[in-house]
Each structure stands twice: as structure tokens, then as C-alpha cells.
Design an enzyme around this catalytic site. Structure first.
Site, PDB file in Angstrom:
ATOM      1  N   GLN A 199      98.335  12.353  -9.238  1.00 49.52           N
ATOM      2  CA  GLN A 199      97.452  12.700 -10.355  1.00 49.52           C
ATOM      3  C   GLN A 199      97.725  11.842 -11.590  1.00 49.52           C
ATOM      4  OE1 GLN A 199      99.647  14.648  -8.901  1.00 49.52           O
ATOM      5  NE2 GLN A 199     100.764  15.922 -10.342  1.00 49.52           N
ATOM      6  N   ASP A 222     104.192  14.601  -4.003  1.00 47.72           N
ATOM      7  CA  ASP A 222     103.691  15.810  -4.628  1.00 47.72           C
ATOM      8  C   ASP A 222     102.343  16.201  -4.028  1.00 47.72           C
ATOM      9  OD1 ASP A 222     104.234  17.573  -7.078  1.00 47.72           O
ATOM     10  OD2 ASP A 222     102.162  16.942  -7.442  1.00 47.72           O
ATOM     11  N   GLU A 245     105.694  17.513  -0.008  1.00 49.27           N
ATOM     12  CA  GLU A 245     105.743  18.765  -0.756  1.00 49.27           C
ATOM     13  C   GLU A 245     104.416  19.490  -0.582  1.00 49.27           C
ATOM     14  OE1 GLU A 245     105.438  21.036  -4.871  1.00 49.27           O
ATOM     15  OE2 GLU A 245     104.134  19.463  -4.112  1.00 49.27           O
ATOM     16  N   LYS A 257     110.070  21.626 -17.008  1.00 49.98           N
ATOM     17  CA  LYS A 257     108.836  20.872 -16.815  1.00 49.98           C
ATOM     18  C   LYS A 257     108.124  20.637 -18.142  1.00 49.98           C
ATOM     19  CE  LYS A 257     106.657  23.291 -13.613  1.00 49.98           C
ATOM     20  NZ  LYS A 257     105.555  23.611 -12.686  1.00 49.98           N
TER      21      LYS A 257
END
Lengths: 664, 664
Positions: A320, A391, A420, A531
Site C-alpha cells: 500500500q 503484508d 502475513e 504503530k
């Protein structure tokens, strides 16, 4: 019955079909390493045996021969004989010596000479005259041995000259057996319909201990943004705990537009660092480094210093983009634009992720986006990285991953990809089939004895183990497991031991060793998650479980039973709050028993069975045992014993069984 | 880690691979009817539903569409939608209307319009503004509907003109859904890698009751050699018992050399008729008729009269030859000759079968022997035969059968082959895979409850039921089961019911209805076997079980649960001497329960569970039941009941459960 349709007369088509079918007289079926009708490669590990099995049989009662042929990267074929197991099943072990693209073929044939020997032996045993049979043996053998080869010339003379019992003895001699094995044509040689692909990974793909940390939270001084140099300073700590892989979430520039604030709030406050998963800013995209972490040179130094310390750096590959990613201007055709001229944010209706936009993979993105993404991976490989944690791969097309991994493996087959994908089981398995070397798993949410046994048995089953290698993470930045939120230290110790001993790959996310589990209330998330903000940790704070981590990582290295070739069997413990299993490795004879307390709050005890039967011992037999936590050795007499596990002092036990012949 | 190999720059090879992979964006996996990686056809029955299932999924969260395409004998494709079941599994039923060679393809795509509808609904429910989404819907729909088709022209105008809520309503209307389904491009249309073959047999292949008799023992007067006319006279008897197929062992001339005498003695006495399996004499081979049975015309008459009586004649196809077979002189190259100039007899060392020689199928036998054998089958088809029982197919090469059956089915796909292979399980299954429509089974030797349950469950399991159709023979000329040798009449009644109700195909060998079981002492063979002498039977002799046979054959015809679509589930009866199972057929709602006494000597009783749960009833519910042996109806109240079975009077019970809505 409908009226009879007059049959056609023999045609070419009939004979052509006949000749084609006749070529494969033997049946070769159900090859264990054939995945989805040969559509995908099975997985193997360089230097470790790969078991090959197939059903092989023919018409009638003749004896058969069979072999597996294999090669790596289209080099020369090697051949190993397959041996009969039972019920028409044949097997062998092969070893690919390095990572690469393997192929396996299965062949089988009728062994006319062995059949002759078997039949003659039976007739002699039954007192029948075998005069003609001996003559048949002579003809069979002479036909099999080439007339123009010096090394069998003498044998051919003897075969021609001998008569009666002398000939029979010759036909049953070792010499002739050897010559036949070397020279005889393989009658009705049949080859399985396709060569089977094998993805040979390096050993770390199947056996690894991961430690994940957010570099920015590891500054030497509180409050500062951590750098690669800070991570270099942390390397001895990670290595001392016994890990192999140090995994870093994205290290790229973080976007500013719609940046998330602390605790995932929609508005960032000034100074909030943003989520590292919102990749890309004016400072660069996936091939750039977040300036506050350091430079590319700093990163290269981290990779090199990690290697010196015996650690490998794993990078995150998260496709992304933040709305500030340079690709949006440079390649608008890779993104979804809306009728109102805005770009489409990531969403899972009605949820929206406004700090992220997704590329699309089809249409005008083919082939340039795919090539660009591949080049990102190759770029980080150029910096020395050989492990990528991917990811959310399940939200990108399967063909993309299949192609990307093949491209990267063509460049270097030692690259490891960890998937993942916390999603549906068949999707996870598909990702493994298309090439991911490791896969995150449901382990994090399997807590009861029944859940753990069922899940782990699925992972070890035939349909899975040649395909998917689970990685048992205890926690991740996204998953603060509900169990650990209330379990206290005992629960952390138990989950550590389960993760590290139930399968070959496991990992922890920094903070686990400190028993950190403060949640966003009611959620499976960490409060004040790294995060979205920079944290500061005291890695010596009281209540840590670093001793346990050092221990299990040492046991994993020292005991083949816990290694990549170790298998697992659950055993009886008559208390559902204790999970009890054996890990065992055949070649070394390494045999461990693990008891793990699943109840983090109460003492639990019960009787359990020592698997004496595996050592040829009767139920009242005895076996030498070593307590691997304390080092003492003693003897267990009899099959049934009692054990008490205490959350405060002893939430797990690990034992080594020492068979008599290894005890001296 | 080895030194990094510099990656190659983008090459054509990379892009070509990319484009090829990108074509199949969706995953289509694990198709239930794919046999051995598509190497073999699965089996279906003309006119009956074939269930198709596949795992289908894509990346991301978009809604999917999927369909099965199918065709028969390369005619036009038909398409049926696959519907989502659960866990990424999709399914549908298809029906092939007649016997032939079927093909099935699976396709799937992303349904962009349905996805748009779902997402917009979620956003509206969450109170989000969907102004831009409505505009996206307009563009999506206009792009999907062809501009040049009159039937959507009006719709296109409305789509162009409507705004806001009006447009939204239009986009969620049935009209647009219909138009989209008819016209929209299937985004990312993906096809499974291969079409899957289906062998569509006629219904008798999956549901048949066989009666076997040796014609020569059926003369109207004792002592005479029976003829086809005698068999014609026997037709009403066989039909009255309720059978579909009348199967005759070989009807060809019998050899004289080394002819076997009574009770398989090595020397025949003058007048001994010999084994009909020693085929061939000066009077002809496999295409000739044993003169004492009659003429070819007589045989044709038998086939025709049988058809009139509702019976089909099945012939034996036994490839061995007597030493007097015309082929030995005409085609010596089809046989094995020994160094002493003699022909090789059949043997299984140290056993020898001196009245039989075997052809060999390779070397000089290709292709002429194969063609000749095919022509034998076609010859008997010309006489009206459509069912062949094949003797010992496992001692002849698999490719031969695969080719032969394909050749014959090309001529007439309604031909049925029954495989008489009493051999290892994988060999039996292979024969089914290469085309045999039915297979003898291990039923004859499965006597205990555990044995029967395990075996029958294997046969109904997915891996088997699309491949092999068992035929449960109670006995054969070669098998006088040890159980029946001592069981008496009760055992015969139980074995009959088991054979007739556990699966679709079953058979008895003449004499079974008379409870004949006199053995060669200590052996599984009949004393004074018809294989070696002419017998004379009184088919009305006391103690017969013809009433039971009539009953079970009638129930098989009347109750779909016992028919080709009926499945089976074993139920609890708390006494191991009683086997208890349900047969059920979904479409008709037909539901039968069978209790069969396994102990032929003692009364057995116990409690059993009525499967009330299958009818949505609680454990204390009730269900109407009909005793199919006596016709009375009553109600079972509650789940648990007690039953007593008596070997003398009632060794079995068969019940029909009648759900409330069908009871009126």
C-alpha cells in the site's frame, strides 16, 4: 437399451490410441509430493531428506523395480531406487543439496530376472523339475547382457557353457545379479505422466526464530526517534536471546496526508510519527528510507553487523501507498480514481483507511507495476536482504505473487517470503502453494487443548506439510492476544514454549519478553501502540521471561527433535489444562516430551503416559529421562506417571528420553 | 547465505510469464470429480444428477460468480451456475441425459456489479454519503451494457438521465440485475486448467440385481446337458425372483487337452464336461458356441426372449485359452513358448493350471491380439449382448482394458463391464478408473459389524464413489463363503439383505436361493462344483429363501432410498451382532432403516437409535414408521427403541420412516 449402433472397423485411430496407452503398462499413482495435479511445486529444504512415495503396481504377479529421478535447476538427473513399503506403496528419500528449483520423476518397470529367480525358488522348494526353467534363465540372462561389453564377456561365456545345476548356481549368484542390475533392459519401463516440481528452500525457511521490533522505539535515550544505529546496538540483545531473524516493519518514508495519530486516531497531532505502513512521501517510496532512521549506508551497515552477530534482517514488503507516495503522480494509471477526480482510499466497507491508497494490479498496471514491485524487492536484495515478510498478500492477486516469487527465486533461490495472510484457510494455503516459504498461522488464537491439537495435527498432515510451513508468532503489532491480556507471566511462558516447540518457525514481537499486554480496552490491540507513536522500553524490567526465551531457543538448536526434521505426536495427559506432546527425529534418535500448562491461573496436575512403546518397552518397562530445565537424569519406571504444573513456578516441563543404547 | 547473484534486468521471459499467469486471477481448486490429476474420467449415470464441487476464491473481498460447463460426446456446451456452499466451496448438480463421454469445465469470475451493490448497501446502512458511489455505479453499469443492443437501449437512456436517489433505485432494481447478468463481461474470467472427463454409464451400471447360472445344469430332465432353450425356460423363474441381469459363465467350446475332472481333479473321466473356462477347441474359440448348448441362433433367441422378460444377458469375457484353442495354431506369436518347444501353461508358482494357456499382450501381440480381442467383444455385441463380466482382468495389462473399453464405448456407450478382480485394493480401484463400470468386491469376506461398516464406508467415501461401483455378490462358482457353510438358512437371508441393501449392485449365484453350501471340506469351494460337472437342482426344495429374494428385489425397485441415488449411514445399535443402517434419498424423501442379524445361530436383541434428528425432531419426538416386511404402520415415540432379531423367524427388519408432511 437403445438400438445397436454398428461398430466401426479397425481404424488408424484405434491403433494409434492402442500404441500410446501400451507405453505405460505399469500403474504409478498417488505421489505424495504432487500438489493440485502438478499445478504447484511441493516444498523441500536444501540438505534435508525429502520423502517420495507412490503407489506402483502392474498386472499379474511379476516383481517390479522402481526409482525416483531428480535434478536441481535443470542440471543432470540423479536416480535413487524406490523400495516396496506395503500395500503397493513404494518410497525413497532424496536430498537436494542447495536451494533451487527441483524436479522429480517416477519410473517403474517389470524386473523379469528377479521374477524368474522368485519363481524358480518356489518350484524348487515344491520339488518340481526346473530343467526348462534353467534354460529359460540362460536365455533371459543372455538377452539382458550386452554382447559387446568387455565387463560381461566372461560371464556370457560361462552362461553359454554351464549346464544343469552349475548353470542354476550361476544364475542365482551375486555376480549375475550385479551384472543384470547394471545392464538389463527395464522391461515395460513406465514413467509417471509428468515431472513434479519441488521448491527447494534453504534451511532457515523451515526452521527459524524471529524477533520483531519497531526501530523508532529503540533509541538509546528516551524520547528520541530510534535509528538503524540504535538497532545495531540492540543486536547483541536479540542474539543473546537466541533468535535467528530480526524483522523490521516498513522502514520507508511515512506519508503526511491523513496521517493517523496515537492509538489509531483519525487526526495526528503535530509530532506524531504516523504509521510506518502509510508508505511514501515527498522523501521517497518503497525504495527509500525514512530519514529519521538513517541512510541507506546505515541500513547496509545494520545488515552487515546483523550477519556478523548471526542474525538476518527481514524487511516488510507492504504494497500500500500513502496519498503522498511518488507513484501517484508518476503512475496515476496504477491507482483507482473516482468520478469526482479524487483517489480511492483503501476500504473494507463500511471501514475506510484514509491514510492508505491501494494500487490495482490489472488493466494498465500490467506489466509495469508488476515489474516495478519486483524491482523493489530486487533493490532490497541488493542491500543484502534475503527475507521478506509480506503484508496482507491475500488482498493482492495470486498470479502476482506466483510471478514475483518465481522471478526473485530465479535471481536467488535463497530468498524467503513470509506470508502475513490472516484469512480463510484455503486462501492461506493457496499463498503457500504459489511460493511463500512461510505463513503466519491461527496459532495466536488457538488456546484450548482441543483447539491446539486439532490445528497442529492439520498442519503436520500430508496434505499440508509438503506445502505450507507455519510460523507461530505469539503476538504482533496488530495482535495483542486476549489470552495474554489476562494471563500474566505464566501465560507468556506457556505460549512461548508452545510457539517454539510445536513447529519449526516461530516469532515474538518485542515486548512479549516483558509480558507487555496492556490492551485498548475490549480490543485485541496494544494500548499506545508503536504503530502510531514512539515508545520507550526497559528491557530489564522485572517480570520478564528472557531466561525462558534463551532456554527454548537453545533447546531448539541442540535437539534435532525440535529441528526441521522433527515430527510431533500428541500424547495422553488426563487433564485438559495440560498439553502434552512428543517431538522426535528419527535419524538422530532425538526424542523430547513437552508438558505445557494451558491454565495460567491455577495449579494443574494429572497422570500421563510415557511412550514406552516407542522404545520397544512393555508397559512396566523403564526409560532413562533427562529434565532439560534442570539437567538431572533419572529413570521413569512404568508407563503411567503423575505431574504437577504450577503457573507461578513451573508452567512447563521438557524432557529428553534416552533409549538404553544411547544412555552409556 | 551464498554471495548474491546479480539479478537479470526485465526480459521478455519475465513479461511472457507474467501475462500467462495473470490470465488466471481466481483460484479454482480441489474439484471433487477430478480423478488422479485428470488422468481418468469420473463416473456418472445417465439421467441422474452428478454433484460438482470446487474450491473457488480470489484475492480481496469482491463477490464472485462461478459456473460449471458440460457437454456430452463433444456436442454443445451447457452451463449451470455454481452456488456458494461454505468455506470457499461452490457446488452444483448437472445431469447428462444419456450414456457417453462427458466433459466438465469450471469457470469463475469477479462480479463487479454485485460487489458494488453490496458495498453501497453497507455504506448506506452505516449512514455514509454515497453520492460518488452512485456515480461509480452509473459508469460501471453503462460500461457493462452494450450500446448496440436494442433490448437495453431504454435502460441505458434511463441510466444516463437519472440522478441521485432515482439513479440509486434504478441501480438496485431487478431490471438492471437481469440486464447485467445477461450482458456484463465476466471480469477476470478464469477457467480451471483442464476439462474433466466423465464416463456417463446407463443406469443399470449403478443399480442392478444379477443372477448367475451355469446353463448346462439347467436341463429340463436330469442328466442331460442343459441348452440355451433350457435357459429360456428358466427366464420366468429368474424374472419372478426380481433380477435384472442373467449372467452366464463362458458358453464357448471347451478344450480337451488336460481337461479337468470332477472336483478340479487333474484327470477328466470320459464324459466329464470340463471347465467352461478352458476356452477353445477344434469347434472354435471365443467367438464360437459350445455345441451342446445350442447354436448362435439359439443364443440370439435367448437374448431376445430375455429382453422380452425384462432381463439382460451378461456374458463372461475370459481371455485364457485351452491348449486346443484355434489361436494357438493360427497365432503362435500371441503365446509364450518354452525352450523345449512346449507352450507355457498358466501358473502361479508353484501352482500350475494345465488346462489353460495365457496369451501375452506385448511384443508381437501388438496390435493384432488387442484388435482381435476387441472384435470378440464387438461380435457378441452384434448378437445383442451389452453386459460383460470380465474374468481376472488384473492379470492382463491395464492399458489393454483402458483401450478396449474406450473402443467398445465408442461403438456403444451403453455397454457395461464388470471387473472380476479379487485382488489388492489399489489394483481393483485402478481397473475401475480405466473404465470398468462395476467391480466385484470384498463383501463376500466381510462378516462382522466392524468389517462391514469399515468397508462400506470406504466404498461410499468421496475418493471411491466417483470411481468404483461395487457389485456385492453373495457367492460365486469360485467362492462358497465359509460363513454360509455353517450359517444355515438364517445366514443366507441376512447375507441376501446385506448384499441387496448396502449398495446399488448385487448378485447371487444359482443355488444361493436354495441355501446350498456343501463345501469341499476345509476349502472355500463348492463340493461337486458345476465348474467341472453337470448338476441337477430342485429349485423348489424345502428351506429355500425365494420369498426373501422377491421381497428385497421389490423393495429395491419401489424405494428410491435403495436406488442408485440413495446414500447410506450407519446408526447405533448397542449389540455388535446386529448391523443397523439408514438408506436415504434426498429428492424423494425416501428413508429406510435396515436391521440385519449377523449371528446366524442365536437370538440377539438390543437398543437402537431412531434418527429423529434427521427429521427435525427432538429426542422425545415421534415419527410414523412402516414395517416393510409386514406392511403395518405405527409411531415410534422417542429416540431409543428395542429390537429382537431371531435367526429362525426374523433375521432382519426393514422400516420406512414417514415424515409428518408425507404421512397424510
Amino acid at each position: 437399451m437403445r438400438p445397436f449402433r454398428k461398430h466401426t472397423s479397425p481404424t488408424d485411430r484405434s491403433v494409434v490410441h492402442l500404441l500410446r496407452l501400451a507405453e505405460a503398462r505399469l500403474a504409478i499413482e498417488s505421489i505424495n509430493i504432487e500438489i493440485d495435479s502438478g499445478r504447484f511445486a511441493s516444498k523441500a529444504v536444501a540438505g534435508l531428506p525429502l520423502t517420495i512415495e507412490a503407489d506402483i503396481f502392474s498386472d499379474g504377479h511379476d516383481l517390479l523395480g522402481a526409482a525416483a529421478r531428480f535434478r536441481l535447476d535443470a542440471e543432470d538427473w540423479q536416480e535413487v531406487p524406490l523400495v516396496f513399503l506395503e500395500n503397493d506403496r513404494w518410497g525413497a528419500e532424496i536430498i537436494f543439496q542447495r536451494a533451487g528449483d527441483g524436479e522429480v520423476e517416477i519410473i517403474a518397470w517389470r524386473d523379469m530376472f528377479a521374477t524368474w529367480q522368485k519363481d524358480v525358488a518356489k518350484k524348487i522348494a515344491a520339488g518340481q523339475d526346473v530343467g526348462v526353467e534353467i534354460e529359460e534363465g540362460r536365455l533371459l540372462t543372455l538377452a539382458a547382457l550386452p554382447a559387446d561389453r568387455g565387463d560381461v564377456a566372461e560371464l556370457r561365456v560361462s552362461l553359454n557353457e554351464a549346464e544343469g545345476l552349475e548353470l542354476l548356481e550361476l544364475l542365482r549368484s551375486t555376480g549375475i545379479r550385479t551384472a543384470i542390475a547394471a545392464h538389463a533392459r527395464r522391461t515395460d519401463l513406465t514413467q509417471y505422466g509428468r515431472a513434479l516440481s519441488v521448491q527447494v528452500d534453504r534451511k532457515l525457511a523451515s526452521f527459524s526464530a524471529w524477533y520483531e521490533l519497531m526501530p523508532r522505539s529503540h533509541a538509546a535515550e528516551p524520547g528520541r526517534h530510534g535509528t538503524f544505529d540504535d538497532v545495531i546496538a540492540r543486536l547483541p540483545y536479540v542474539r543473546d536471546l537466541g533468535f535467528d531473524v530480526l524483522y523490521l516493519p516498513p522502514i520507508h518514508p511515512i506519508g503526511h496526508t491523513n496521517r493517523k495519530g496515537r492509538n489509531n486516531s483519525l487526526r495526528a497531532e503535530p509530532g506524531d510519527p504516523g504509521s510506518p505502513y502509510a508508505i511514501g512521501s515527498a522523501q521517497g517510496g518503497h525504495d527509500a528510507i525514512h530519514p529519521e532512521l538513517g541512510t541507506l549506508d546505515d541500513f547496509r551497515r545494520l545488515v552487515a553487523d546483523a550477519a556478523k552477530a548471526g542474525l538476518e534482517i527481514a524487511l516488510d514488503f507492504a504494497i500500500q501507498c500513502s496519498p503522498d507516495h511518488p507513484w501517484i503522480a508518476a503512475h496515476p494509471e496504477w491507482f483507482d480514481w473516482r468520478p469526482d477526480g479524487t483517489i480511492k482510499f483503501a476500504e473494507n466497507p463500511p471501514k475506510k483507511y484514509e491514510d492508505i491508497v491501494n494500487v490495482h494490479f490489472y488493466g494498465e498496471s500490467i506489466p509495469d507495476l508488476w515489474l516495478a514491485l519486483r524491482d523493489i524487492v530486487l533493490f532490497w536484495m541488493d542491500q543484502g536482504v534475503r527475507i521478506f515478510r509480506v503484508d496482507n498478500p491475500h488482498t493482492k492477486p495470486f498470479p502476482f505473487w506466483e510471478w514475483l516469487i518465481a522471478e526473485v527465486r530465479r535471481s536467488d533461490p535463497e530468498v524467503i517470503f513470509l506470508s502475513e495472510a490472516f484469512t480463510r484457510p484455503k486462501v492461506m494455503k493457496r499463498l503457500a502453494k504459489i511460493g511463500f516459504s512461510q505463513s503466519y498461522s491461527y496459532f495466536t488464537w488457538r488456546n484450548t487443548k482441543a483447539e491446539l491439537q486439532e490445528y497442529v495435527e492439520q498442519l503436520y498432515a500430508d496434505g499440508m506439510r509438503y506445502v505450507m510451513r507455519p510460523n507461530f508468532f505469539t503476538n504482533t503489532p496488530d495482535i495483542n492476544p486476549r489470552f495474554l491480556q489476562t494471563s500474566g507471566r505464566s501465560g507468556f511462558r506457556s505460549r512461548l514454549v508452545l510457539a517454539a516447540t510445536l513447529t519449526g518457525n516461530y516469532g515474538i514481537y518485542s515486548g512479549f519478553e516483558l509480558c507487555e499486554a496492556t490492551p485498548v480496552p475490549g480490543k485485541e490491540e496494544y494500548l499506545n501502540s508503536e504503530k502510531y507513536e514512539i515508545r520507550d522500553w526497559d528491557f530489564d524490567r522485572p517480570g520478564h521471561i528472557k531466561d525462558d526465551i534463551r532456554l527454548v531457543n537453545r533447546l531448539r538448536r541442540e535437539h534435532p527433535a525440535l529441528g526441521p526434521e522433527g515430527d510431533l505426536v500428541f500424547l495422553n495427559f488426563w487433564n485438559d489444562e495440560v498439553l502434552y506432546y512428543a517431538r522426535r527425529e528419527r535419524t538422530s534418535g532425538s526424542y523430547l516430551l513437552c508438558h505445557v500448562l494451558l491454565d495460567p491461573h491455577n495449579v494443574q496436575e494429572g497422570e500421563f503416559e510415557v511412550p514406552l512403546w516407542e522404545f520397544g518397552q512393555p508397559d512396566d518397562g523403564a526409560i532413562l529421562v533427562e529434565d532439560l530445565l534442570h539437567g538431572n537424569r533419572f529413570t521413569w519406571h512404568g508407563k503411567t506417571h503423575r505431574l504437577r504444573l504450577d503457573p507461578e513456578t513451573r508452567p512447563y516441563a521438557i524432557w529428553r528420553l534416552i533409549p538404553e543404547d544411547a544412555a552409556s
